[in-house]
Design a protein around this motif. Structure first.
Motif, PDB file in Angstrom:
ATOM      1  N   PRO A  69       0.828  -1.208   0.000  1.00 35.29           N
ATOM      2  CA  PRO A  69       0.000   0.000   0.000  1.00 35.29           C
ATOM      3  C   PRO A  69       0.864   1.259   0.000  1.00 35.29           C
ATOM      4  N   GLY A  70       0.505   2.211  -0.834  1.00 35.26           N
ATOM      5  CA  GLY A  70       1.220   3.482  -0.872  1.00 35.26           C
ATOM      6  C   GLY A  70       2.499   3.448  -1.681  1.00 35.26           C
ATOM      7  N   GLU A  71       2.856   2.283  -2.211  1.00 35.78           N
ATOM      8  CA  GLU A  71       4.072   2.175  -3.029  1.00 35.78           C
ATOM      9  C   GLU A  71       3.674   2.234  -4.501  1.00 35.78           C
ATOM     10  N   GLN A  72       4.377   3.075  -5.240  1.00 34.16           N
ATOM     11  CA  GLN A  72       4.046   3.221  -6.658  1.00 34.16           C
ATOM     12  C   GLN A  72       4.506   1.988  -7.436  1.00 34.16           C
ATOM     13  N   HIS A  73       5.686   1.496  -7.101  1.00 40.29           N
ATOM     14  CA  HIS A  73       6.263   0.388  -7.857  1.00 40.29           C
ATOM     15  C   HIS A  73       6.088  -0.930  -7.108  1.00 40.29           C
ATOM     16  N   GLN A  74       5.932  -1.998  -7.875  1.00 41.33           N
ATOM     17  CA  GLN A  74       5.901  -3.322  -7.273  1.00 41.33           C
ATOM     18  C   GLN A  74       7.322  -3.754  -6.934  1.00 41.33           C
ATOM     19  N   LEU A  75       7.443  -4.562  -5.902  1.00 41.56           N
ATOM     20  CA  LEU A  75       8.727  -5.150  -5.523  1.00 41.56           C
ATOM     21  C   LEU A  75       8.795  -6.554  -6.102  1.00 41.56           C
ATOM     22  N   LYS A  76       9.890  -6.867  -6.782  1.00 36.18           N
ATOM     23  CA  LYS A  76      10.052  -8.216  -7.298  1.00 36.18           C
ATOM     24  C   LYS A  76      10.585  -9.132  -6.191  1.00 36.18           C
ATOM     25  N   PHE A  77      10.123 -10.372  -6.182  1.00 37.74           N
ATOM     26  CA  PHE A  77      10.589 -11.307  -5.162  1.00 37.74           C
ATOM     27  C   PHE A  77      10.765 -12.703  -5.757  1.00 37.74           C
ATOM     28  N   SER A  78      11.546 -13.521  -5.059  1.00 35.62           N
ATOM     29  CA  SER A  78      11.632 -14.956  -5.317  1.00 35.62           C
ATOM     30  C   SER A  78      11.447 -15.658  -3.983  1.00 35.62           C
ATOM     31  N   GLN A  79      10.827 -16.830  -4.033  1.00 33.74           N
ATOM     32  CA  GLN A  79      10.587 -17.582  -2.799  1.00 33.74           C
ATOM     33  C   GLN A  79      10.596 -19.056  -3.126  1.00 33.74           C
ATOM     34  N   MET A  80      11.181 -19.837  -2.240  1.00 34.14           N
ATOM     35  CA  MET A  80      11.103 -21.284  -2.418  1.00 34.14           C
ATOM     36  C   MET A  80      10.490 -21.927  -1.193  1.00 34.14           C
ATOM     37  N   PHE A  81       9.714 -22.966  -1.447  1.00 34.54           N
ATOM     38  CA  PHE A  81       9.092 -23.767  -0.394  1.00 34.54           C
ATOM     39  C   PHE A  81       9.510 -25.215  -0.568  1.00 34.54           C
ATOM     40  N   HIS A  82       9.781 -25.871   0.544  1.00 35.55           N
ATOM     41  CA  HIS A  82       9.921 -27.330   0.541  1.00 35.55           C
ATOM     42  C   HIS A  82       8.708 -27.872   1.280  1.00 35.55           C
ATOM     43  N   LEU A  83       7.808 -28.504   0.521  1.00 36.69           N
ATOM     44  CA  LEU A  83       6.584 -29.052   1.104  1.00 36.69           C
ATOM     45  C   LEU A  83       6.822 -30.509   1.472  1.00 36.69           C
ATOM     46  N   MET A  84       6.367 -30.890   2.654  1.00 32.14           N
ATOM     47  CA  MET A  84       6.465 -32.282   3.092  1.00 32.14           C
ATOM     48  C   MET A  84       5.062 -32.826   3.319  1.00 32.14           C
ATOM     49  N   PRO A  85       4.858 -34.103   3.011  1.00 35.97           N
ATOM     50  CA  PRO A  85       3.517 -34.663   3.166  1.00 35.97           C
ATOM     51  C   PRO A  85       3.142 -34.839   4.638  1.00 35.97           C
ATOM     52  N   THR A  86       1.858 -34.682   4.936  1.00 36.23           N
ATOM     53  CA  THR A  86       1.333 -34.961   6.275  1.00 36.23           C
ATOM     54  C   THR A  86       0.656 -36.329   6.255  1.00 36.23           C
ATOM     55  N   PRO A  87       0.488 -36.952   7.428  1.00 44.62           N
ATOM     56  CA  PRO A  87      -0.213 -38.237   7.457  1.00 44.62           C
ATOM     57  C   PRO A  87      -1.617 -38.147   6.867  1.00 44.62           C
ATOM     58  N   ALA A  88      -2.227 -36.963   6.930  1.00 42.94           N
ATOM     59  CA  ALA A  88      -3.593 -36.800   6.420  1.00 42.94           C
ATOM     60  C   ALA A  88      -3.647 -36.672   4.899  1.00 42.94           C
ATOM     61  N   GLY A  89      -2.467 -36.726   4.235  1.00 45.58           N
ATOM     62  CA  GLY A  89      -2.471 -36.661   2.781  1.00 45.58           C
ATOM     63  C   GLY A  89      -2.360 -35.260   2.223  1.00 45.58           C
ATOM     64  N   SER A  90      -2.072 -34.302   3.092  1.00 41.91           N
ATOM     65  CA  SER A  90      -1.864 -32.932   2.653  1.00 41.91           C
ATOM     66  C   SER A  90      -0.358 -32.614   2.699  1.00 41.91           C
ATOM     67  N   TYR A  91      -0.006 -31.357   2.643  1.00 39.27           N
ATOM     68  CA  TYR A  91       1.396 -30.941   2.737  1.00 39.27           C
ATOM     69  C   TYR A  91       1.534 -29.834   3.770  1.00 39.27           C
ATOM     70  N   TYR A  92       2.699 -29.765   4.396  1.00 39.65           N
ATOM     71  CA  TYR A  92       3.032 -28.573   5.186  1.00 39.65           C
ATOM     72  C   TYR A  92       4.366 -28.024   4.695  1.00 39.65           C
ATOM     73  N   VAL A  93       4.645 -26.771   5.070  1.00 40.91           N
ATOM     74  CA  VAL A  93       5.873 -26.101   4.638  1.00 40.91           C
ATOM     75  C   VAL A  93       6.987 -26.442   5.624  1.00 40.91           C
ATOM     76  N   PHE A  94       7.982 -27.204   5.162  1.00 37.52           N
ATOM     77  CA  PHE A  94       9.130 -27.514   6.021  1.00 37.52           C
ATOM     78  C   PHE A  94      10.214 -26.447   5.867  1.00 37.52           C
ATOM     79  N   ASN A  95      10.484 -26.039   4.622  1.00 41.29           N
ATOM     80  CA  ASN A  95      11.473 -24.976   4.369  1.00 41.29           C
ATOM     81  C   ASN A  95      10.815 -23.850   3.578  1.00 41.29           C
ATOM     82  N   ASP A  96      11.190 -22.622   3.907  1.00 41.95           N
ATOM     83  CA  ASP A  96      10.647 -21.436   3.244  1.00 41.95           C
ATOM     84  C   ASP A  96      11.771 -20.404   3.212  1.00 41.95           C
ATOM     85  N   ILE A  97      12.167 -19.983   2.016  1.00 38.93           N
ATOM     86  CA  ILE A  97      13.211 -18.952   1.871  1.00 38.93           C
ATOM     87  C   ILE A  97      12.659 -17.856   0.965  1.00 38.93           C
ATOM     88  N   PHE A  98      12.692 -16.622   1.480  1.00 38.27           N
ATOM     89  CA  PHE A  98      12.131 -15.476   0.760  1.00 38.27           C
ATOM     90  C   PHE A  98      13.207 -14.424   0.549  1.00 38.27           C
TER      91      PHE A  98
END
Lengths: 123, 123
Positions: free
Chosen positions: A89-118
């Motif tokens: 909000p209030g910024e004229q220009h967008q900021l570029k970003f890169s992000q990586m996630f390492h998703l690991m499976p849960t016993p319920a068959g979904s995923y959670y984020v184990f690693n996150d680098i922004f």
């Protein structure tokens, strides 16, 4: 479901939560989860969500440019690599970003984020 | 050796090989290795090095801005996230890029690249 579809669905869900109510991201992390945010290392769901909710802006909007994914090994994890831009909000220009996630499976068959680098990609 | 030091040493080694003789990167990949290069998925050391050596420039120079790393799980892997810029011959402006590596340990006590995802960050 094919991995690319899972990755895209995760990315849509993640940034939708981030841009609407960051506190709800708590459901995507666990105690062993790690976040490196602009070089700052944070571990555990409470600390991670504490960091994300304390960022000095109320609203933001992520615009996703690319989503790449690869399986991370026999444990069933998935690496998701995102590039895009961030409108604050209030910024004229967008900021570029890169992000990586390492998703690991849960016993319920979904995923959670184990690693996150922004990282912001400064011009 | 602490993980950040390993990550920095790997990054220096990788881009030094890339910028001097890309064919020598073969020693860092194995048969199960995966590369996603600007969205193109490539698997196996021969195909990966074939892709990297066929890029349409002879010389280049990577300038590294940031290196982040996290352990990827109980198998002893390490995630390395790089941002920087790339100078190509005859180009006035540098190209910004982001790249992530998932390094896995070898029996000899070294690491190889299991996952590699590369993206240019267009302005």
């Amino acid at each position: 479901m094919d991995p690319d579809a899972v990755a895209k669905a995760f990315v849509g869900h993640y940034y939708n939560l981030f841009d609407s109510n960051r506190a709800n991201l708590a459901g995507l992390y666990q105690e062993g989860s790690m976040l490196t945010f602009e070089g700052e290392k944070i571990q555990g769901v409470q600390s991670i969500v504490g960091k994300l909710t304390s960022l000095p802006f109320q609203q933001c909007k992520h615009n996703i440019s690319t989503v790449d994914c690869q399986p991370s090994g026999p444990a069933g994890g998935m690496l998701v690599f995102v590039s895009g831009s961030l409108q604050l909000p209030g910024e004229q220009h967008q900021l570029k970003f890169s992000q990586m996630f390492h998703l690991m499976p849960t016993p319920a068959g979904s995923y959670y984020v184990f690693n996150d680098i922004f990282r912001l990609n400064y011009a």
